[in-house]
Design a protein around this motif. Structure first.
Motif, PDB file in Angstrom:
ATOM      1  N   PRO B  80       0.822  -1.223   0.000  1.00 46.80           N
ATOM      2  CA  PRO B  80       0.000   0.000   0.000  1.00 46.80           C
ATOM      3  C   PRO B  80       0.853   1.270   0.000  1.00 46.80           C
ATOM      4  CG  PRO B  80      -0.835  -1.561   1.604  1.00 46.80           C
ATOM      5  CD  PRO B  80       0.456  -2.130   1.098  1.00 46.80           C
ATOM      6  N   GLY B  81       1.951   1.254   0.771  1.00 45.03           N
ATOM      7  CA  GLY B  81       2.787   2.453   0.824  1.00 45.03           C
ATOM      8  C   GLY B  81       3.372   2.786  -0.546  1.00 45.03           C
ATOM      9  N   ASP B  82       3.916   1.770  -1.226  1.00 47.99           N
ATOM     10  CA  ASP B  82       4.473   1.994  -2.552  1.00 47.99           C
ATOM     11  C   ASP B  82       3.380   2.383  -3.539  1.00 47.99           C
ATOM     12  OD1 ASP B  82       6.809   1.296  -1.437  1.00 47.99           O
ATOM     13  OD2 ASP B  82       7.212  -0.461  -2.684  1.00 47.99           O
ATOM     14  N   VAL B  84       0.666   4.062  -2.964  1.00 44.66           N
ATOM     15  CA  VAL B  84       0.318   5.472  -2.787  1.00 44.66           C
ATOM     16  C   VAL B  84       1.397   6.346  -3.437  1.00 44.66           C
ATOM     17  CG1 VAL B  84       0.107   7.292  -1.062  1.00 44.66           C
ATOM     18  CG2 VAL B  84      -1.106   5.140  -0.749  1.00 44.66           C
ATOM     19  N   ARG B  85       2.645   5.938  -3.310  1.00 40.70           N
ATOM     20  CA  ARG B  85       3.724   6.728  -3.907  1.00 40.70           C
ATOM     21  C   ARG B  85       3.604   6.741  -5.439  1.00 40.70           C
ATOM     22  NH1 ARG B  85       8.326   4.970  -5.814  1.00 40.70           N
ATOM     23  NH2 ARG B  85       8.352   3.055  -4.599  1.00 40.70           N
ATOM     24  N   VAL B  86       3.436   5.560  -6.050  1.00 43.58           N
ATOM     25  CA  VAL B  86       3.373   5.566  -7.518  1.00 43.58           C
ATOM     26  C   VAL B  86       2.087   6.244  -7.994  1.00 43.58           C
ATOM     27  CG1 VAL B  86       4.883   3.584  -7.840  1.00 43.58           C
ATOM     28  CG2 VAL B  86       2.435   3.222  -7.721  1.00 43.58           C
ATOM     29  N   GLU B  88       0.729   8.800  -6.566  1.00 38.90           N
ATOM     30  CA  GLU B  88       1.046  10.231  -6.504  1.00 38.90           C
ATOM     31  C   GLU B  88       1.883  10.641  -7.709  1.00 38.90           C
ATOM     32  OE1 GLU B  88       0.147  12.403  -4.075  1.00 38.90           O
ATOM     33  OE2 GLU B  88       0.234  11.438  -2.092  1.00 38.90           O
ATOM     34  N   ALA B 110      -6.057   1.375   0.103  1.00 37.18           N
ATOM     35  CA  ALA B 110      -5.149   2.516   0.303  1.00 37.18           C
ATOM     36  C   ALA B 110      -5.267   3.503  -0.858  1.00 37.18           C
ATOM     37  CB  ALA B 110      -3.707   2.024   0.440  1.00 37.18           C
ATOM     38  N   LEU B 114      -6.624   7.369  -1.057  1.00 34.06           N
ATOM     39  CA  LEU B 114      -5.847   8.443  -1.681  1.00 34.06           C
ATOM     40  C   LEU B 114      -6.716   9.175  -2.715  1.00 34.06           C
ATOM     41  CD1 LEU B 114      -2.930   9.711  -2.157  1.00 34.06           C
ATOM     42  CD2 LEU B 114      -2.888   8.250  -4.173  1.00 34.06           C
TER      43      LEU B 114
ATOM     44  N   TYR C 346       6.042  15.614  -7.257  1.00 34.90           N
ATOM     45  CA  TYR C 346       6.439  14.233  -6.993  1.00 34.90           C
ATOM     46  C   TYR C 346       7.815  14.168  -6.345  1.00 34.90           C
ATOM     47  CZ  TYR C 346       7.364   9.309  -7.550  1.00 34.90           C
ATOM     48  OH  TYR C 346       7.670   8.000  -7.294  1.00 34.90           O
ATOM     49  N   ILE C 349       7.361  14.279  -2.812  1.00 35.50           N
ATOM     50  CA  ILE C 349       6.877  13.021  -2.233  1.00 35.50           C
ATOM     51  C   ILE C 349       8.042  12.054  -2.048  1.00 35.50           C
ATOM     52  CG2 ILE C 349       5.449  11.014  -2.752  1.00 35.50           C
ATOM     53  CD1 ILE C 349       3.566  13.153  -4.179  1.00 35.50           C
ATOM     54  N   ASP C 353       9.584  10.604   1.445  1.00 37.85           N
ATOM     55  CA  ASP C 353       9.842   9.175   1.680  1.00 37.85           C
ATOM     56  C   ASP C 353      11.281   8.950   2.132  1.00 37.85           C
ATOM     57  OD1 ASP C 353       7.313   8.620   0.943  1.00 37.85           O
ATOM     58  OD2 ASP C 353       7.798   7.401  -0.815  1.00 37.85           O
ATOM     59  N   VAL C 458      -7.380   3.079   6.946  1.00 43.69           N
ATOM     60  CA  VAL C 458      -7.221   4.135   5.941  1.00 43.69           C
ATOM     61  C   VAL C 458      -7.754   5.453   6.493  1.00 43.69           C
ATOM     62  CG1 VAL C 458      -7.389   2.551   3.993  1.00 43.69           C
ATOM     63  CG2 VAL C 458      -9.452   3.646   4.887  1.00 43.69           C
ATOM     64  N   TRP C 461      -4.908  11.164   7.295  1.00 43.38           N
ATOM     65  CA  TRP C 461      -4.241  12.240   6.584  1.00 43.38           C
ATOM     66  C   TRP C 461      -3.894  13.366   7.534  1.00 43.38           C
ATOM     67  CZ3 TRP C 461      -2.550  11.032   1.958  1.00 43.38           C
ATOM     68  CH2 TRP C 461      -3.195  10.014   1.247  1.00 43.38           C
ATOM     69  N   HIS C 538       5.463   8.305   8.381  1.00 44.62           N
ATOM     70  CA  HIS C 538       5.135   7.510   7.196  1.00 44.62           C
ATOM     71  C   HIS C 538       3.618   7.421   7.024  1.00 44.62           C
ATOM     72  CE1 HIS C 538       5.266   4.136   4.340  1.00 44.62           C
ATOM     73  NE2 HIS C 538       4.338   3.572   5.078  1.00 44.62           N
ATOM     74  N   LYS C 542       1.207   8.686   3.811  1.00 47.94           N
ATOM     75  CA  LYS C 542       0.569   7.757   2.894  1.00 47.94           C
ATOM     76  C   LYS C 542      -0.939   7.694   3.089  1.00 47.94           C
ATOM     77  CE  LYS C 542       4.440   6.619   1.143  1.00 47.94           C
ATOM     78  NZ  LYS C 542       4.764   7.269  -0.131  1.00 47.94           N
ATOM     79  N   SER C 544      -2.612   5.761   4.852  1.00 44.45           N
ATOM     80  CA  SER C 544      -3.142   4.449   5.211  1.00 44.45           C
ATOM     81  C   SER C 544      -1.994   3.571   5.680  1.00 44.45           C
ATOM     82  CB  SER C 544      -3.814   3.799   3.998  1.00 44.45           C
ATOM     83  OG  SER C 544      -2.867   3.639   2.971  1.00 44.45           O
ATOM     84  N   GLU C 548       1.710  -4.851   6.270  1.00 42.80           N
ATOM     85  CA  GLU C 548       3.022  -4.860   5.602  1.00 42.80           C
ATOM     86  C   GLU C 548       3.950  -3.781   6.164  1.00 42.80           C
ATOM     87  OE1 GLU C 548       4.083  -2.583   2.665  1.00 42.80           O
ATOM     88  OE2 GLU C 548       2.604  -1.243   3.550  1.00 42.80           O
ATOM     89  N   ARG C 554      10.001  -5.052   5.132  1.00 43.05           N
ATOM     90  CA  ARG C 554      10.371  -3.711   5.582  1.00 43.05           C
ATOM     91  C   ARG C 554      11.623  -3.758   6.470  1.00 43.05           C
ATOM     92  NH1 ARG C 554       7.924   1.054   5.081  1.00 43.05           N
ATOM     93  NH2 ARG C 554       6.098  -0.023   4.293  1.00 43.05           N
TER      94      ARG C 554
END
Lengths: 250, 401, 626
Positions: B80-82, B84-86, B88, B110, B114, C346, C349, C353, C458, C461, C538, C542, C544, C548, C554
């Motif tokens: 989900p984190g990745d 959201v990044r892609v 964006e 997720a 977004l 971007y 962003i 990260d 989720v 924000w 983090h 994101k 949410s 994972e 991770r």
């Protein structure tokens, strides 16, 4: 009569049924330099580790200045004023010589967990003074991992002294050194000890070092004390010569 | 107000520029697509092919709104984190007009969230989770595939007809399997009067210890079995179950079990007589499907999987939305998506205005062996619109926009 | 549950244990001799299954195709193992021990993509084993004969290895190298050849295990990661380097798992506990319990405490950062603060990260570099922070409070887990951190009502004030900058020195009156707190989170970032996080086979800059200054 600084009574430690140290009793007075000798496996290191807290005795007592310390943790014993050097010099390899001593001084001051100041600016003058004493001042900024072996042993001596110990335990302080530096090293330790009236207990293989610097010698064999006395007497003690010095002198 | 007015003005100017300048007329409309290509390749390779086929067809027919379509695809790494990044990146750098795709439910949810935050249309292609249109539904998110609930509802009536009392349930231990199990139990208890009992085995996804699980299920002596296993877990379960006689004289229901992605790898060991939802591509002879299948086979020299249909339909839905909206403006697209009807290989499908769920159905049938391969027989198309809870029940679950 | 069903399940457990043992045996052999934590062992296992499948496709389902395939898989994978060792690992033995972990992680990525390219995405169902396709009746149940065969194969391999180790010259060399590395040179053993041979042997066992799995599981692309964690657990529970220990551990874990399945759902005074769900973490719970009682596993040997650390990386002199470093850091922060004005959203962003991951990596570096304690489960604290913030936010806390909950939640976790972990050392410690992380993961994964289960939560924000990406970036820049500065500062304080001293020489530290365990415990608390802060930042960036956030990948990412950046370099975490993020982002867009290219890039960095990018830069600057 006041109690001796270190009093060991009936000390016993066995590994897997074999007694490494068996009913050992002796004492060391303040300012006295005592050598603990014996052949390999006689129990010297075990004796040291029992006094210093790395091992807990099976029986017997260890008293430091009247306080029982047998079985206490090494750090607790260190806090009571026991300094220690190891057979293989135990120093902090990733730090400079000065930083090594600074950390030792910080620990002695109980400041080892502070987070409000830099370690490298703490007690720098005191550290340099100690390094001066062990003749290592000129190496202060060198990394400890790159020191020559004898120099590392000097640093270790400074670390042990940073604790302002009442008792200094030195496990083979001159092992691995050339004969010349052995005597210099031991002379240095003995001088410092006498100046500050620190009791010293050391083990040593080199008999010249032992007889040259010890006030008194204790001889261990197979975990038991077989002789004790001034160097001159020990040198001529037949039992000692038989078990220990035999080959050397014959 | 002021701001949106300005946006409208800008859009108008942009539209004008598009009309006036021939060069700009060729500027493609970018669709942003993200999926877990490397994490679930078996499903997503055919999906990508289906998507590309639809894209080629649409552009060959002159594109949409006088402009060609382009798809900008990204791998979301199954995270989900990745994702959201892609997503964006697609929105900010590629300036895509909508987002689509995603496979696992957590990634879908997720990205849906977004989309709500970023106010961009999200067309969830594959995630089955009921939550994406119900509990966590939002104004900007629409979902194509028949959900876990819907597919379970397609099987449950068949199961209830058998009147069995003691059911063993085996499911992958994560949301999809849990939701399927819950939905099945609920629907069975509603459909079947009289005592019904369930024994359950939850297995770690992709790591089923098939021997012990089959043994435990057999020892529970159930009258029938309901499974929501798929992929590797299903293959292990089938082989071990056949060996140990678990399926002898026991009806078995397996959600998704008839999808070529999961049935074909079993080859001649495919189970026989199981009730499944799936996709009998070889036997569906409706005109829209025949056209799709022929085009797909001509293009790729390979037969379509369910993923191919999902990829193809997703792009068709997006194109239909653009046509209906007559614009790439998000709010207009959202308005267009509500109630949007479009042609999928399964026939006419529409997105319900009520909860943004499409009415795309699934095929329900029984498994059989033919020429050393698993196939579905006695199948029928179960329209999605007939397998959803009442509107009031949906409204009660779904937050207001 | 009847006695017969229990016995039948025990048989299943034994069969599972046997195949687990085959994988773990190779892993423990390799670790024992070379000290390589071979993350790619699961990939070798996967290759075994695929090679065996190919053999069957070529030579048919008969004995030649299947059993020939098993043999072929063993040999081919052994050869691949030898190749990996001699081309890659041999070049980095002198580097910090854990760097090999980063290298083998690169191999995992490459093998995964090569397998996909070679065999395709679809699961490949193999045949049943020739000659063992049927069942026999045992305890009134149909028992596959293949399960019985597996039950025999495990002990057979154990006996074979025992014979090899005890009765052959090669075995004597292996044992010598395992027990005392210094002996290898002293005995005149050709070290390079021995390492290659052992690696080939271990890899061959993995290939054998993979091939033997084919009748039970189709060859598939998930096999590598599915087995690797479990194989590590077996290795560690058994005691590193102990083959017999690995066998006992495999038995223990295989039986516990089978029992979880057979017990089913049990009611305890109103509470229903579904034991089958425990299969998700059973092996990690077993490991945590075993290590708490036996810090060196079932049959492992306690490590001799060295007077000073033998790890080369820990013997390098670390200079405190000077004014130039401070100026560089401030200049970098100033430049970064201008980033929002470049207009590319971007980029912001990505930068956000990178900053978040840099704090995460720095917290691990503090523990791993400064404290000498590798954590394989650092995601636990990141995830606890993320979940702490998310849950506080979901229960109505304002963002500021929710963000404060992140380090607080992680601190609590770190204090509890750290208390157990500091009682161990080396890989045992690292694996216990992994066990705790997996236990936390499974709770987040299962506890639907609170954590949202596998879907997660989720709608988390930032407050409207920070909703704009630029504002959030500045916010993160400030907090992450402060956190990085704080971690760098802590390393300079007496606590940082006491920690490093404990790493350099625990013996000396204790002799000076420093409580080594307490110091390390404090380091755990600090590292956990900062990792938690990163997790909190983090989740708000994101919107949410799902389990994972605290899963194994991770933790691996964190390790790779620290190792890529450099274990000792002060800028290491930032460089590692930047390299990792930018590589992944750029490659994923450039090529379908981005995993393989990322793996190759990691290998390249590891080979060219074994002290990490930060270490290489430091050396470069030092040379320039001279």
């Amino acid at each position: 009569m006041t109690e001796p600084l270190l009093a060991v009574t009936g000390l016993r430690k066995a590994f897997g049924g074999v007694a490494a140290v068996d009913d050992v009793s002796f004492s060391v007075a303040a300012g006295e330099i005592v050598a603990l000798i014996g052949p390999n496996g006689a129990g010297k290191s075990t004796c040291f580790n029992l006094i210093n807290g790395q091992l807990a005795p099976d029986a017997g007592s260890v008293r430091l200045g009247g306080t029982a310390i047998g079985g206490a943790a090494p750090r607790a014993i260190a806090r009571l004023g026991v300094g220690r050097t190891f057979q293989v010099a135990a120093t902090f390899a990733s730090m400079t010589v000065r930083e090594n001593v600074q950390l030792a001084l910080l620990a002695h001051a109980g400041a080892q967990h502070q987070i409000g100041r830099r370690a490298t600016t703490a007690l720098a003058a005191e550290a340099d003074a100690l390094l001066e004493q062990v003749r290592m001042a000129r190496f202060a900024d060198q990394g400890c991992a790159t020191l020559a072996y004898g120099d590392a042993k000097r640093v270790e001596l400074a670390l042990a002294l940073a604790n302002a110990p009442r008792l200094l335990l030195m496990d083979e302080p001159t092992a691995g050194m050339s004969p010349n530096s052995r005597n210099r090293m031991m002379q240095l330790a003995a001088d410092l000890a006498r100046q500050t009236r620190v009791a010293v207990l050391f083990t040593e293989h080199d008999m010249d070092v032992v007889f040259g610097h010890a006030d008194r010698v204790i001889v261990l064999d197979r975990g038991r004390i077989i002789a004790e006395g001034p160097p001159a007497a020990i040198r001529n003690e037949p039992r000692v010569r038989a078990v220990y010095l035999g080959d050397d002198e014959a | 107000m002021n701001r949106s007015l300005r946006l409208h003005l800008l859009a108008a100017v942009a539209a004008l520029a598009t009309v006036l300048s021939p060069a700009a007329a060729a500027q493609p409309i970018k669709l942003g697509e993200l999926n877990s290509y490397k994490t679930f390749p078996a499903f997503l390779e055919p999906y990508k092919k289906g998507m590309d086929l639809a894209l080629e067809e649409i552009n060959a027919a002159g594109g949409v709104l006088g402009r060609p379509l382009a798809i900008v695809s990204r791998d979301d790494n199954g995270s989900p984190g990745d994702a959201v990044r892609v997503a964006e990146e697609l929105v900010t750098r590629e300036k895509v007009v909508l987002l689509m795709g995603t496979f696992p439910s957590n990634v879908g949810l997720a990205v849906a969230d977004l989309a709500k935050q970023r106010k961009i249309l999200f067309l969830a292609a594959e995630p089955l989770t009921d939550k994406i249109v119900w509990e966590n539904g939002n104004r900007y998110t629409f979902r194509l595939r028949a959900s876990t609930y819907m597919q379970t509802a397609m099987l449950a009536p068949e199961a209830a007809k058998l009147g069995r009392k003691r059911w063993a349930i085996v499911y992958p231990n994560y949301e999809y399997g849990q939701a399927a199990t819950q939905a099945f139990k609920k629907q069975m208890m509603a459909l079947q009067t009289g005592g019904i009992e369930f024994v359950e085995q939850a297995v770690p996804l992709g790591k089923i210890d098939a021997g012990p699980v089959v043994q435990a299920l057999a020892d529970a002596r159930p009258d029938a079995i309901f499974s929501s296993l798929f992929g590797t877990d299903l293959a292990r379960f089938v082989r071990e179950g056949e060996l140990r006689g678990l399926f002898r004289d026991r009806p078995v229901f397996n959600l998704l079990g008839g999808e070529p992605e999961y049935l074909d790898p079993l080859k001649d060991e495919a189970p026989v007589g199981w009730w499944v939802t799936g996709y009998p591509w070889y036997a569906i002879d409706t005109p829209p499907h025949r056209r799709f299948r022929d085009a797909y086979q001509a293009r790729y020299k390979d037969y379509p999987r369910l993923g191919s249909v999902v990829g193809y339909s997703t792009v068709q839905a997006a194109a239909a939305a653009l046509r209906k909206a007559g614009s790439t403006d998000t709010e207009k697209l959202v308005a267009a998506m509500k109630g949007l009807a479009f042609d999928s290989p399964f026939g006419k499908v529409s997105f319900r205005a009520l909860d943004h769920q499409s009415t795309m159905g699934a095929y329900v049938g029984r498994t059989a062996l033919k020429d050393g391969k698993g196939v579905m027989v006695d199948w029928r198309y179960a329209d999605g619109k007939d397998h959803l809870p009442s509107d009031d029940a949906v409204k009660a679950m779904r937050p207001a926009d | 549950m009847t006695l017969a069903s229990l016995l039948a399940q025990l048989l299943n457990g034994l069969a599972g244990a046997s195949s687990l043992f085959l994988v773990a045996a190779g892993l423990t052999l390799i670790f024992g001799v070379s000290r390589v934590v071979n993350f790619a062992h699961g990939s070798l296992y996967m290759l075994g299954a695929y090679v065996a499948w190919t053999s069957v496709a070529w030579f048919g389902r008969g004995p030649v195709g299947f059993w020939g395939g098993v043999l072929l898989a063993t040999l081919v994978v052994a050869a691949i193992g030898a190749l990996v060792e001699s081309l890659l690992l041999r070049r980095i033995y002198a580097a910090p021990e854990l760097l090999q972990l980063a290298a083998t992680f690169g191999v995992v990525l490459i093998v995964r993509d090569l397998t996909l390219a070679t065999w395709g995405a679809e699961d490949l169902l193999g045949p049943r084993a020739a000659g063992f396709a049927g069942v026999v009746d045992l305890f009134g149940r149909a028992t596959p004969t293949y399960e019985l065969l597996l039950i025999v194969v495990g002990p057979l391999v154990l006996a074979g290895l025992w014979w090899l180790l005890v009765r052959t010259r090669f075995g004597v060399q292996i044992r010598a190298a395992t027990e005392n590395r210094a002996l290898v040179g002293a005995l005149g053993i050709n070290e390079a050849r021995l390492f290659t041979q052992v690696f080939a042997l271990g890899a061959g066992l993995a290939g054998l295990a993979g091939a033997l799995q084919l009748p039970r599981e189709p060859a598939n692309l998930g096999m590598d990661l599915a087995i690797i964690a479990e194989a590590f657990v077996v290795t560690v529970v058994g005691g590193l380097g102990s083959i017999t220990g690995a066998f006992l551990a495999a038995l223990l874990i295989g039986l516990v798992k089978a029992l979880c399945v057979v017990v089913g759902t049990v009611e305890f005074g109103g509470f229903a506990i579904a034991f089958p769900k425990l299969t998700l973490v059973a092996e990690f719970v077993v490991m945590a319990i075993v290590l708490a009682v036996r810090p060196y596993g079932l049959l492992g040997q306690p490590a001799v405490i060295p007077a000073t650390t033998p790890v080369a990386e820990f013997r390098a002199l670390i200079r405190p950062p000077g004014r130039r470093s401070l100026a560089a850091a401030l200049a970098l922060a100033a430049v970064a603060a201008l980033l929002p004005f470049t207009g590319d959203e971007y980029r912001l962003i990505l930068a956000t990260d990178i900053l978040v991951l840099a704090v995460f990596a720095a917290s691990l570096q503090f523990l791993m570099g400064g404290g000498g304690m590798a954590s394989f489960g650092h995601a636990a604290y990141f995830g606890l922070g993320a979940y702490g913030a998310a849950l506080a936010f979901k229960h109505g806390a304002p963002m500021a409070f929710a963000l404060a909950a992140a380090p607080a939640a992680a601190l609590v976790g770190a204090v509890i887990f750290g208390w157990f972990c500091v009682r161990l050392s080396g890989v045992y410690l690292a694996m216990l951190t992994l066990a705790f992380a997996q236990i936390v993961w499974s709770i987040a994964f299962q506890w639907d009502a609170v954590t949202g289960g596998s879907n997660g939560l989720v709608g988390i924000w930032p407050a409207p004030l920070l909703a704009d990406k630029r504002d959030y970036f500045w916010f993160v820049l400030t907090l992450a900058g402060a956190a990085l500065a704080a971690i760098a500062w802590l390393a300079q304080t007496p606590l940082g020195y006491a920690l490093r001293g404990s790493r350099d020489s625990a013996l000396r530290a204790e002799a000076l009156g420093i409580d080594v365990r307490r110091t390390q415990w404090m380091a755990f608390a600090i590292a956990g707190t900062f990792a938690g802060l990163a997790g909190g930042l983090h989740v708000f960036s994101k919107g949410s989170l799902s389990p994972e956030t605290l899963a194994i990948p991770r933790s691996v990412d964190a390790l790779v970032m620290v190792l890529l950046g450099g274990l000792n370099a002060i800028a290491g975490p930032l460089l590692g996080a930047a390299a990792f993020t930018l590589l992944q982002d750029g490659l994923a867009r450039a090529t379908d086979y981005w995993r393989a290219v990322l793996g190759a890039a990691i290998l390249l960095i590891v080979l060219l800059a074994p002290m990490g990018i930060g270490g290489a830069l430091q050396r470069l600057f030092a040379r320039g200054a001279r």
